[in-house]
Motif scaffolding. Structure first.
Motif, PDB file in Angstrom:
ATOM      1  N   THR A  71       0.906  -1.161  -0.037  1.00 47.30           N
ATOM      2  CA  THR A  71       0.036  -0.185   0.040  1.00 47.30           C
ATOM      3  C   THR A  71       0.926   1.260  -0.083  1.00 47.30           C
ATOM      4  N   MET A  72       1.842   1.323   0.833  1.00 48.92           N
ATOM      5  CA  MET A  72       2.619   2.520   0.879  1.00 48.92           C
ATOM      6  C   MET A  72       3.412   2.711  -0.551  1.00 48.92           C
ATOM      7  N   GLY A  73       3.545   1.183  -1.246  1.00 48.57           N
ATOM      8  CA  GLY A  73       4.347   1.360  -2.556  1.00 48.57           C
ATOM      9  C   GLY A  73       3.366   2.030  -3.577  1.00 48.57           C
ATOM     10  N   ALA A  74       1.842   1.550  -3.186  1.00 46.29           N
ATOM     11  CA  ALA A  74       1.104   2.190  -4.307  1.00 46.29           C
ATOM     12  C   ALA A  74       1.110   3.801  -4.273  1.00 46.29           C
ATOM     13  N   GLU A  84      -1.825   5.284  -7.480  1.00 53.81           N
ATOM     14  CA  GLU A  84      -2.953   4.525  -7.138  1.00 53.81           C
ATOM     15  C   GLU A  84      -3.309   4.797  -5.852  1.00 53.81           C
ATOM     16  N   TYR A  85      -3.649   6.053  -5.519  1.00 50.33           N
ATOM     17  CA  TYR A  85      -3.886   6.335  -4.267  1.00 50.33           C
ATOM     18  C   TYR A  85      -5.299   5.719  -3.653  1.00 50.33           C
ATOM     19  N   PRO A  86      -6.352   5.957  -4.228  1.00 52.15           N
ATOM     20  CA  PRO A  86      -7.680   5.195  -3.961  1.00 52.15           C
ATOM     21  C   PRO A  86      -7.355   3.835  -3.807  1.00 52.15           C
ATOM     22  N   GLU A  87      -6.672   3.049  -4.655  1.00 52.59           N
ATOM     23  CA  GLU A  87      -6.597   1.824  -4.523  1.00 52.59           C
ATOM     24  C   GLU A  87      -6.078   1.246  -3.400  1.00 52.59           C
ATOM     25  N   TRP A 264       6.144  -1.382 -14.148  1.00 56.49           N
ATOM     26  CA  TRP A 264       6.664  -2.872 -13.421  1.00 56.49           C
ATOM     27  C   TRP A 264       6.705  -2.440 -11.772  1.00 56.49           C
ATOM     28  N   VAL A 265       6.930  -1.508 -11.558  1.00 50.71           N
ATOM     29  CA  VAL A 265       6.882  -1.375 -10.160  1.00 50.71           C
ATOM     30  C   VAL A 265       5.330  -1.675  -9.400  1.00 50.71           C
TER      31      VAL A 265
END
Length: 617
Positions: A71-74, A84-87, A264-265
């Motif tokens: 989630t932090m990576g998103a 992808e903040y909402p995701e 890819w990240v």
């Protein structure tokens, strides 16, 4: 819900409202991610904290680490393109919903078992010098007298010394049929007194009582893990580091040749979300926990998931005869004297057995008409598996089976009677024999039939004569019988049957748990039946059937097999879905939303499936 669960539900609701508000804000600038941080930290701060704390303690690869990293990576993908903040917030939100649901399901299972096993008494009415006072059951001494009023639980094992009543034994046996008791009868703790007032002399301290032993058994059942549980533990130990390494490789290697670092990240982070093994880690132990609890509700105590697994794999059930398939209530049916009257022969047999409380001894004394004059009986010696030798009026009286007669050189006739034969010899001379018949239990025949319908081979071991054993075998429909066995012979026969097995089936032995302790220990799974109040049964067996019904064995196997089926369904479902979505994620076919389902959705479905085990029957 618990207070903690209610707090989590409130956080989820607030987080969801903040997420909706952030999505509705029209701002699309570089600081857009800040709009979602309040919702993210409201719902997920404890996951982040546990991840940091576990890393500090050297426990890196768990679901908290994976969820925090993904989630932090998103959020960080905003540095490579559109974040992808909402995701990210929704993944954390849905994960917490799944955790809340899982906690509620486990709590419900525990409460169900706790209510079932709510045997621990709050107090005991101790009688001292004519006065009755409420005390802690642990403070009641052995030999003390307690008073149990209608509606109260019997707090300690003891013997009724005054009064009569009916007892509700449902918490111990799973049966609603009341049991009548009166003066002189033993009563186990945990039963509820339904009618009259009872005065009971305590026979055991609380720590050794039926209640304490059963509570300890149920509470510690989870410590004995099945192979499936151990597999999941080992699997998670290697799986989690492997998927983290896989995600790193997915984020680094393809961009070196194909470019598009942000894409890819993002795939690697989605890969991490999918990879969480929580569905397996949670649902498999919960399934066994539910299965053990469901069996307990039926009066079937299974001491661990490993024994449930062995019971489910049983393809051969070996029964003891007396007290297991039969009532253990013997009656004298025939008397055949030689050189004396029937009355004299019966008197000698009753005197010889006067010191014993064995069912056969009791039947002889009952046929004689009560307790014989023990002052006429001198030295007595029990001859294991053969009978007794006693001095009666100065004469040596031997009472037992044919082997005993052969030992002392007393010639006895061939026996063809369908019953237990007690031969009697006086000073080495044969004096006649008495035939005693045992009655089959009402549901023994149906129990054997149900086992055979499930493809389970049935075998009976007995110390009775060949004629008696074969007669019972024909009536019950048992596949195989071995008769005239001494206690050591039963162990040897079970070892022989174990050696004859083919495949991965298991052998279960069913006995009364008192005289059969060595055989119960030798079998793959030992089952003690009719063990209400029996310490030996609870200690020696792997599975304890608390009432006296052979049909509970088929039910125990049915519950075990259903529980194992649920465990296998969860394993294959979780691994199958995760494997497919991991592959699709690596290929870029799926996004973060499907990753959420593959992680939390699979966990919720697996937990829902696991809770079915609690109602298994």
């Amino acid at each position: 819900m618990t207070k903690r669960q209610k707090t989590m539900l409130l956080r989820i609701i607030i987080g969801a409202v903040l997420l909706i508000a952030a999505v509705l804000v029209p701002y699309e600038g570089p600081w857009r991610f800040a709009l979602f941080l309040p919702a993210y930290f409201t719902v997920g701060w404890d996951v982040l904290w546990r991840a940091v704390r576990n890393i500090a303690n050297g426990q890196v690869f768990d679901e908290n680490f994976l969820m925090a990293l993904a989630t932090m990576g998103a959020f960080c993908t905003g540095f490579f393109g559109e974040g992808e903040y909402p995701e990210a917030v929704f993944v954390m939100l849905f994960y917490q919903v799944g955790e809340l649901f899982q906690g509620y399901a486990v709590g419900k299972s525990r409460r169900s078992i706790s209510s079932l096993m709510d045997l621990r008494p709050d107090y005991a009415n101790l009688e001292t010098d004519g006065e009755v006072a409420q005390v802690d059951p642990e403070d009641v001494p052995v030999g003390g007298v307690i008073v149990v009023k209608p509606g109260e639980k019997i707090p300690l094992d003891g013997t009724v010394i005054e009064g009569s009543s009916t007892l509700n034994t449902a918490a111990l046996t799973g049966e609603s049929m009341p049991r009548s008791v009166g003066a002189g009868e033993s009563v186990p703790s945990g039963c509820v007194n339904l009618s009259g007032v009872l005065r009971i002399r305590v026979e055991k301290e609380f720590g050794e009582s039926t209640v304490a032993k059963i509570l300890d058994l149920v509470e510690n059942a989870s410590s004995k893990k099945a192979r499936a549980e151990n597999f999941i533990t080992r699997f998670a130990r290697y799986y989690t580091p492997a998927v983290v390494i896989g995600a790193v490789l997915l984020a680094v290697i393809p961009p070196l040749f194909m470019g598009g670092w942000g894409q890819w990240v993002q795939r690697a982070l989605t890969f991490l979300v999918v990879s969480c093994p929580c569905a397996l880690v949670i649902s498999v132990p919960l399934s066994f926990f539910g299965g053990i609890g469901g069996a307990s509700r039926q009066g079937i105590l299974i001491k661990g998931g490993n024994y449930m697994e062995a019971l489910a794999a049983a393809d051969m059930v070996v029964f003891d005869k007396t007290g297991t398939l039969t009532q253990g209530v013997f009656k004298v049916t025939e008397i055949h004297p030689e050189g004396m009257s029937e009355k004299e022969l019966l008197e000698l047999a009753a005197l010889a057995e006067s010191w014993s409380d064995h069912p056969i001894s009791r039947s002889l004394k009952e046929a004689w008409g009560g307790e014989p004059d023990r002052s006429r009986v001198g030295e007595a010696e029990e001859l294991s598996g053969r009978g007794v030798r006693v001095q009666v009026d100065g004469r040596t009286v031997c009472a037992g089976n044919r082997r005993l007669m052969d030992e002392i050189g007393a010639r006895c006739p061939e026996n063809t009677a369908a019953g237990t034969v007690v031969h009697v010899a006086v000073d080495g001379a044969y004096a006649g024999h008495i035939i005693i018949a045992d009655q089959l239990k009402a549901d023994s025949k149906d129990a054997v039939k149900e086992l055979r319908e499930r493809g389970i081979k049935t075998v009976m071991l007995t110390g009775d004569s060949k004629a008696a054993g074969e007669a019972a075998t024909r009536e019950l429909g048992i596949d195989q019988v071995h008769t005239e066995l001494m206690p050591a012979g039963k162990v040897g026969m079970v070892e022989k049957l174990l050696g004859e097995r083919t495949g991965r089936g298991r052998l279960a032995f069913v006995g009364d748990g008192i005289n059969d302790a060595p055989v119960l220990s030798r079998a793959d799974v030992g089952i003690a039946m009719g063990a209400l109040g029996s310490d030996a049964a609870i200690e020696a067996a792997d599975v304890v059937l608390m009432d006296d019904k052979p049909s509970k064995l088929s039910l125990a196997i049915r519950i075990s097999r259903r529980t194992i089926a649920i465990v296998k369904e969860n394993i294959w479902f979780a691994l199958g879905v995760k494997g497919l979505v991991l592959l699709l994620t690596a290929l870029g076919v799926t996004g973060m939303w499907l990753a959420v389902f593959a992680d939390v959705g699979v966990m919720v479905l697996a937990v829902l499936n696991a809770t079915r085990a609690l109602s298994a029957r």
